[in-house]
Design an enzyme around this catalytic site. Sequence first.
Site, PDB file in Angstrom:
ATOM      1  N   GLY A   1       0.782  -1.244   0.000  1.00  0.00           N
ATOM      2  CA  GLY A   1       0.000   0.000   0.000  1.00  0.00           C
ATOM      3  C   GLY A   1       0.805   1.279   0.000  1.00  0.00           C
ATOM      4  O   GLY A   1       0.346   2.303  -0.508  1.00  0.00           O
TER       5      GLY A   1
ATOM      6  N   ASP B   1       0.753   3.450   4.334  1.00  0.00           N
ATOM      7  CA  ASP B   1      -0.315   4.160   3.636  1.00  0.00           C
ATOM      8  C   ASP B   1      -1.336   4.763   4.602  1.00  0.00           C
ATOM      9  O   ASP B   1      -1.654   5.936   4.533  1.00  0.00           O
ATOM     10  CB  ASP B   1      -1.017   3.236   2.609  1.00  0.00           C
TER      11      ASP B   1
ATOM     12  N   ASP C   1      -4.995   2.808  10.796  1.00  0.00           N
ATOM     13  CA  ASP C   1      -6.410   2.517  11.032  1.00  0.00           C
ATOM     14  C   ASP C   1      -6.564   2.118  12.506  1.00  0.00           C
ATOM     15  O   ASP C   1      -6.582   2.990  13.372  1.00  0.00           O
ATOM     16  CB  ASP C   1      -6.814   1.420  10.042  1.00  0.00           C
TER      17      ASP C   1
ATOM     18  N   LYS D   1      -6.963   7.420  10.183  1.00  0.00           N
ATOM     19  CA  LYS D   1      -8.393   7.302  10.514  1.00  0.00           C
ATOM     20  C   LYS D   1      -8.503   7.203  12.025  1.00  0.00           C
ATOM     21  O   LYS D   1      -8.656   6.112  12.578  1.00  0.00           O
ATOM     22  CB  LYS D   1      -8.925   5.979   9.928  1.00  0.00           C
TER      23      LYS D   1
ATOM     24  N   PHE E   1     -13.893   3.399   3.893  1.00  0.00           N
ATOM     25  CA  PHE E   1     -12.852   2.608   3.255  1.00  0.00           C
ATOM     26  C   PHE E   1     -12.326   3.371   2.054  1.00  0.00           C
ATOM     27  O   PHE E   1     -13.087   3.779   1.179  1.00  0.00           O
ATOM     28  CB  PHE E   1     -13.364   1.227   2.840  1.00  0.00           C
ATOM     29  N   VAL E   2     -11.031   3.611   2.033  1.00  0.00           N
ATOM     30  CA  VAL E   2     -10.448   4.428   0.966  1.00  0.00           C
ATOM     31  C   VAL E   2      -9.573   3.584   0.048  1.00  0.00           C
ATOM     32  O   VAL E   2      -8.982   2.588   0.478  1.00  0.00           O
ATOM     33  CB  VAL E   2      -9.647   5.622   1.538  1.00  0.00           C
TER      34      VAL E   2
ATOM     35  N   ARG F   1      -5.143   0.395  -6.763  1.00  0.00           N
ATOM     36  CA  ARG F   1      -3.889   0.940  -6.234  1.00  0.00           C
ATOM     37  C   ARG F   1      -3.289   2.016  -7.125  1.00  0.00           C
ATOM     38  O   ARG F   1      -2.575   2.897  -6.657  1.00  0.00           O
ATOM     39  CB  ARG F   1      -2.823  -0.167  -6.128  1.00  0.00           C
TER      40      ARG F   1
HETATM   41  P1  IMP Z   1      -4.390  -1.197  11.041  1.00  0.00           P
HETATM   42  O1  IMP Z   1      -3.487  -2.305  11.498  1.00  0.00           O
HETATM   43  O2  IMP Z   1      -5.824  -1.457  11.363  1.00  0.00           O
HETATM   44  O3  IMP Z   1      -3.946   0.176  11.485  1.00  0.00           O
HETATM   45  O4  IMP Z   1      -4.387  -1.268   9.476  1.00  0.00           O
HETATM   46  C1  IMP Z   1      -3.443  -0.729   8.704  1.00  0.00           C
HETATM   47  C2  IMP Z   1      -3.457  -1.385   7.337  1.00  0.00           C
HETATM   48  O5  IMP Z   1      -4.768  -1.815   6.924  1.00  0.00           O
HETATM   49  C3  IMP Z   1      -3.036  -0.345   6.340  1.00  0.00           C
HETATM   50  O6  IMP Z   1      -1.642  -0.361   6.175  1.00  0.00           O
HETATM   51  C4  IMP Z   1      -3.772  -0.791   5.101  1.00  0.00           C
HETATM   52  O7  IMP Z   1      -2.998  -1.758   4.430  1.00  0.00           O
HETATM   53  C5  IMP Z   1      -5.037  -1.434   5.592  1.00  0.00           C
HETATM   54  N1  IMP Z   1      -6.175  -0.492   5.578  1.00  0.00           N
HETATM   55  C6  IMP Z   1      -6.809   0.048   6.632  1.00  0.00           C
HETATM   56  N2  IMP Z   1      -7.809   0.855   6.272  1.00  0.00           N
HETATM   57  C7  IMP Z   1      -7.801   0.844   4.916  1.00  0.00           C
HETATM   58  C8  IMP Z   1      -8.609   1.509   3.926  1.00  0.00           C
HETATM   59  O8  IMP Z   1      -9.526   2.303   4.200  1.00  0.00           O
HETATM   60  N3  IMP Z   1      -8.283   1.246   2.637  1.00  0.00           N
HETATM   61  C9  IMP Z   1      -7.272   0.412   2.270  1.00  0.00           C
HETATM   62  N4  IMP Z   1      -6.501  -0.227   3.159  1.00  0.00           N
HETATM   63  C10 IMP Z   1      -6.770  -0.013   4.475  1.00  0.00           C
HETATM   64 MG    MG Z   2      -0.784  -1.647   4.756  1.00  0.00          MG
END
Ligand code: IMP
Ligand code: MG
Length: 183
Positions: free
Chosen positions: A53, A109, A112, A140, A161-162, A174
């Site tokens: 990403g 990227d 979350d 986010k 979701f982006v 992508r």
């Molecule tokens: P986290 O571990 O929940 O913080 O997730 C981080 C990873 O989830 C990011 O590096 C992305 O690869 C993926 N991710 C989280 N939200 C999105 C979204 O809205 N679009 C695309 N990928 C996302």
């Molecule tokens: Mg990622």
Amino acid sequence: MLTNAGMDQAWTSDPGPVLISKSEIAARVESLADEISRDYQGQSIKVGVVLAGAIVFAADLVRQISLDVEIFFIQASSYGDGTVSSGQVQVRRDEKVELADTHVLVVDDILDTGYTARALLDDLGSQRPASLRMATLLDKPSRRQVDVQVDYVGFEVPNKFVVGYGMDHSGSFRHLPSVHALD
Ligand code: IMP
Ligand code: MG
């Protein structure tokens, strides 16, 4: 653009409306690169790009950083159903890249829940770098589960979701130059 407008299939390849435009991204990435270049002035850095990403963001960012930059790649896979990251994240990287006593900047990227960032910072931190910071294009904050410190954030986004600018949905979108809200 490919869409299923007028067709009766259940699928779509419409990425949804633009949330952050190409030119807004370009301006913000330039200012982040300036900030990073100032913060690390006189030092060299190792930039860890989180696959896949972060490749588009990192490619734009590193080309505007005026420091000695070495690039390495990191894979972070989270166990779970694929859309929501679980607390368990597996980190893989090239062990031959020496991180001890170097300045490491992780580039991802989107932040979350924070589980991925936490796992990345723990893994890289265990190598005893001289410093360890993280940059993420998007944040986010409404979704955060883990308290994690990120040093450089491009934009805060709402809980949608982006896709685009490196981010995918099931492998698609992508390559799009802007960030779209898929919903
Ligand atoms: P986290 O571990 O929940 O913080 O997730 C981080 C990873 O989830 C990011 O590096 C992305 O690869 C993926 N991710 C989280 N939200 C999105 C979204 O809205 N679009 C695309 N990928 C996302
Ligand atoms: Mg990622």
